[in-house]
Write an enzyme that holds these catalytic residues in place. Structure first.
Site, mmCIF file in Angstrom:
data_model
loop_
_atom_site.group_PDB
_atom_site.id
_atom_site.type_symbol
_atom_site.label_atom_id
_atom_site.label_comp_id
_atom_site.label_asym_id
_atom_site.label_seq_id
_atom_site.Cartn_x
_atom_site.Cartn_y
_atom_site.Cartn_z
ATOM 1 N N ARG A 136 -34.534 32.363 -20.154
ATOM 2 C CA ARG A 136 -33.448 31.565 -20.732
ATOM 3 C C ARG A 136 -33.967 30.159 -21.046
ATOM 4 O O ARG A 136 -33.427 29.166 -20.582
ATOM 5 C CB ARG A 136 -32.265 31.486 -19.770
ATOM 6 C CG ARG A 136 -31.813 32.778 -19.132
ATOM 7 C CD ARG A 136 -31.624 33.923 -20.063
ATOM 8 N NE ARG A 136 -30.368 33.957 -20.769
ATOM 9 C CZ ARG A 136 -29.237 34.477 -20.318
ATOM 10 N NH1 ARG A 136 -29.181 34.976 -19.131
ATOM 11 N NH2 ARG A 136 -28.161 34.519 -21.063
ATOM 12 N N GLN A 166 -34.744 31.015 -27.024
ATOM 13 C CA GLN A 166 -33.328 31.220 -27.380
ATOM 14 C C GLN A 166 -33.117 32.197 -28.534
ATOM 15 O O GLN A 166 -32.212 33.014 -28.505
ATOM 16 C CB GLN A 166 -32.692 29.888 -27.757
ATOM 17 C CG GLN A 166 -31.737 29.393 -26.715
ATOM 18 C CD GLN A 166 -31.223 27.997 -27.001
ATOM 19 O OE1 GLN A 166 -31.633 27.356 -27.962
ATOM 20 N NE2 GLN A 166 -30.337 27.536 -26.171
ATOM 21 N N ASP A 186 -33.154 35.698 -27.333
ATOM 22 C CA ASP A 186 -32.346 35.951 -26.139
ATOM 23 C C ASP A 186 -31.203 36.926 -26.436
ATOM 24 O O ASP A 186 -30.095 36.538 -26.791
ATOM 25 C CB ASP A 186 -31.828 34.608 -25.620
ATOM 26 C CG ASP A 186 -31.037 34.734 -24.339
ATOM 27 O OD1 ASP A 186 -30.791 35.876 -23.890
ATOM 28 O OD2 ASP A 186 -30.650 33.694 -23.783
ATOM 29 N N SER A 188 -27.936 36.824 -24.248
ATOM 30 C CA SER A 188 -26.950 35.822 -24.689
ATOM 31 C C SER A 188 -26.235 36.259 -25.957
ATOM 32 O O SER A 188 -25.014 36.133 -26.051
ATOM 33 C CB SER A 188 -27.627 34.474 -24.959
ATOM 34 O OG SER A 188 -28.017 33.902 -23.757
ATOM 35 N N TYR A 228 -29.452 30.942 -13.285
ATOM 36 C CA TYR A 228 -28.583 32.031 -12.826
ATOM 37 C C TYR A 228 -27.918 31.652 -11.504
ATOM 38 O O TYR A 228 -28.450 30.837 -10.734
ATOM 39 C CB TYR A 228 -29.384 33.317 -12.625
ATOM 40 C CG TYR A 228 -29.824 33.956 -13.908
ATOM 41 C CD1 TYR A 228 -28.892 34.482 -14.796
ATOM 42 C CD2 TYR A 228 -31.170 34.043 -14.252
ATOM 43 C CE1 TYR A 228 -29.292 35.076 -15.977
ATOM 44 C CE2 TYR A 228 -31.578 34.633 -15.438
ATOM 45 C CZ TYR A 228 -30.634 35.153 -16.297
ATOM 46 O OH TYR A 228 -31.017 35.733 -17.467
HETATM 47 P P1 NAD Z 1 -24.720 35.983 -15.878
HETATM 48 O O1 NAD Z 1 -24.296 36.994 -16.879
HETATM 49 O O2 NAD Z 1 -25.843 36.271 -14.957
HETATM 50 O O3 NAD Z 1 -23.418 35.640 -14.968
HETATM 51 C C1 NAD Z 1 -22.198 35.256 -15.564
HETATM 52 C C2 NAD Z 1 -21.612 34.091 -14.791
HETATM 53 O O4 NAD Z 1 -21.094 34.544 -13.537
HETATM 54 C C3 NAD Z 1 -22.591 32.983 -14.461
HETATM 55 O O5 NAD Z 1 -22.121 31.776 -15.016
HETATM 56 C C4 NAD Z 1 -22.601 32.950 -12.934
HETATM 57 O O6 NAD Z 1 -22.742 31.630 -12.420
HETATM 58 C C5 NAD Z 1 -21.231 33.504 -12.618
HETATM 59 N N1 NAD Z 1 -21.026 34.001 -11.246
HETATM 60 C C6 NAD Z 1 -21.874 34.661 -10.413
HETATM 61 N N2 NAD Z 1 -21.275 34.945 -9.235
HETATM 62 C C7 NAD Z 1 -20.008 34.471 -9.324
HETATM 63 C C8 NAD Z 1 -18.891 34.482 -8.452
HETATM 64 N N3 NAD Z 1 -18.945 35.010 -7.236
HETATM 65 N N4 NAD Z 1 -17.749 33.913 -8.899
HETATM 66 C C9 NAD Z 1 -17.653 33.356 -10.122
HETATM 67 N N5 NAD Z 1 -18.676 33.312 -11.000
HETATM 68 C C10 NAD Z 1 -19.842 33.864 -10.587
HETATM 69 O O7 NAD Z 1 -24.993 34.576 -16.539
HETATM 70 P P2 NAD Z 1 -25.316 34.232 -18.058
HETATM 71 O O8 NAD Z 1 -24.086 34.151 -18.827
HETATM 72 O O9 NAD Z 1 -26.373 35.130 -18.516
HETATM 73 O O10 NAD Z 1 -25.883 32.758 -17.914
HETATM 74 C C11 NAD Z 1 -26.754 32.386 -16.854
HETATM 75 C C12 NAD Z 1 -27.224 30.965 -17.051
HETATM 76 O O11 NAD Z 1 -28.187 30.914 -18.059
HETATM 77 C C13 NAD Z 1 -26.168 29.965 -17.461
HETATM 78 O O12 NAD Z 1 -26.488 28.754 -16.813
HETATM 79 C C14 NAD Z 1 -26.378 29.787 -18.911
HETATM 80 O O13 NAD Z 1 -25.897 28.550 -19.390
HETATM 81 C C15 NAD Z 1 -27.876 29.848 -18.922
HETATM 82 N N6 NAD Z 1 -28.411 30.169 -20.243
HETATM 83 C C16 NAD Z 1 -29.362 29.345 -20.748
HETATM 84 C C17 NAD Z 1 -29.908 29.628 -21.983
HETATM 85 C C18 NAD Z 1 -30.970 28.745 -22.558
HETATM 86 O O14 NAD Z 1 -31.202 27.684 -22.049
HETATM 87 N N7 NAD Z 1 -31.633 29.172 -23.585
HETATM 88 C C19 NAD Z 1 -29.505 30.744 -22.674
HETATM 89 C C20 NAD Z 1 -28.527 31.576 -22.129
HETATM 90 C C21 NAD Z 1 -28.005 31.276 -20.883
#
Ligand code: NAD
Length: 376
Positions: free
Chosen positions: A121, A126, A129, A132, A227
């Site tokens: 990530r 990006q 990805d 996402s 994560y």
């Molecule tokens: P994910 O699909 O792994 O999880 C979805 C969400 O569930 C996350 O926000 C996580 O914090 C939350 N979660 C986990 N346990 C929980 C609980 N018990 N109660 C409530 N919420 C809970 O996550 P994702 O959507 O793939 O994103 C993960 C991270 O990666 C985020 O910080 C996102 O901003 C980041 N991200 C960064 C980039 C980048 O920089 N290029 C790209 C995509 C995502």
């Protein structure tokens, strides 16, 4: 380089790995693109469309045995790995933590397997990805599906016949899917609450016009990749207790909570569902990785205490045209990043951050550290 796309084999998979637009992009770069007949049917792309883009329609077996690179959405059927060319590259979602059987087969047959789940990530990655790009669409589809099932409207309406209060939507997990769910519910006029264990998302939730629910769970935080960290059983119990009231007030609950590489946490129990309003709707976006909702079933919609629990799989596949457009672009960006134009070779440099994370097998070895650790 000869790039092939066999038709997806699972009946629920409506996305495709190469669209006519990305076929054209690859052909323009000098690659040969082979597509199995009718592979684009679910996005209304005909064989003619692919031919017009410069691709050739080819028999499945020939694609499997002659391609240098095979692109797919889902992991391959195991029997299709041994027939691939040795040293060929296979790029798709692989579910690598669960499908060690496939990883071992790739190793055995000297195939380089790239897992789209493992693209890091980072800013530079990006454009590749796929988690996402697909989660974004899943968040949108979750809200649209819930709104369609609910026997209420989402926006406030002030009419001579009376005032209708806005519907209440609670989004649990405000990552990529959750933030898109919040934005979609807001666009439809709902009043939105949201919660995530990572406090850093509070600002993002607020910027979309939703209310961030604060629950003091002690130390939560996130990994270096952004994560969520797994909560203790005690923290999860605390979270459920604090959320029960919000769930009881909500018309729609969307759960998206995941822990990368692990089973999703159980967040909504049957007791919490008992206290919800009859007619309300829950969409469990984590159903395929273990489920956030007690009783939710993969691929099904069930009713418990007159609350509808939607566990439909592959939500991005319900908007297959845009899901394929984005996924195929993610794949094409990956190929273009690692294609050496001067040497006319595909170079997967394992010292590169992206390759180090996403390349799982290479030259007869499991090279991805986390996956390797699971097999020794
Ligand atoms: P994910 O699909 O792994 O999880 C979805 C969400 O569930 C996350 O926000 C996580 O914090 C939350 N979660 C986990 N346990 C929980 C609980 N018990 N109660 C409530 N919420 C809970 O996550 P994702 O959507 O793939 O994103 C993960 C991270 O990666 C985020 O910080 C996102 O901003 C980041 N991200 C960064 C980039 C980048 O920089 N290029 C790209 C995509 C995502």
């Amino acid at each position: 380089m000869r790039i092939g796309m066999p038709r997806e084999t699972e009946s629920f998979e409506t996305r495709v790995a190469i669209t006519p637009a990305t076929a054209q992009r690859l052909v323009q770069k000098g690659h040969t693109v082979n597509i199995e007949s009718r592979a684009g049917k679910s996005i209304q792309a005909t064989d003619e469309d692919y031919k017009n883009a410069g691709a050739d329609i080819m028999d499945r077996q020939d694609i499997l045995t002659s391609s240098d690179v095979i692109l797919r959405v889902l992991p391959p059927p195991p029997e299709e790995i041994p027939v691939m060319k040795r040293d060929a590259v296979h790029i798709s979602f692989l579910d690598p933590f669960q499908r060690l059987d496939l990883i071992k087969l790739f190793r055995e047959h000297n195939i380089t397997a790239v897992s789209m789940e493992m693209i890091p990530r980072s800013t530079i990655a990006q454009k590749m990805d796929a988690l996402s790009s697909q989660a974004n669409l899943a968040g949108y589809v979750a809200v649209i599906t819930a709104a369609e099932r609910l026997n209420k409207i989402l926006p406030m309406m002030m009419t001579p016949a009376g005032t209708i209060a806005p519907c209440r939507v609670f989004v649990i997990g405000a990552g990529v899917a959750g933030l898109q769910a919040i934005a979609t519910a807001k666009r439809l006029g709902a009043r939105v609450d949201a919660f995530d264990t990572r406090p850093v998302v509070e600002e993002q939730v607020a910027s979309l016009g939703a209310k961030f629910i604060k629950i003091d769970l002690g130390e939560t935080g996130q990994t270096k990749d952004g994560y969520a960290k797994k909560l203790t059983d005690e923290q999860l119990a605390q979270q459920r207790a604090a959320m029960a009231k919000i769930c009881a007030q909500s018309d729609i609950v969307i759960t998206t909570a995941q822990i990368f590489g692990k089973k999703a946490p159980l967040i909504i129990t049957k007791d919490m569902i008992q206290d919800m309003k009859p007619g309300s709707v829950i969409v469990d976006l984590a159903v395929e990785s273990g489920g956030n909702v007690e009783g939710s079933c993969i691929g099904e919609e069930i009713e418990l205490n007159q609350v509808r629990i939607i566990g439909l799989r592959n939500l991005p596949g319900r908007v297959s045209v845009h899901a394929s457009q984005m996924y195929a672009q993610n794949l094409t960006n990956f190929i273009e990043t690692f294609w050496d134009e001067q040497e006319k070779t595909f170079r997967l440099d394992l010292s590169d951050d992206i390759c180090q994370s996403a390349v799982v097998t290479h030259q007869g070895q499991i090279v991805q550290e986390r996956i390797k650790a699971l097999t020794t």
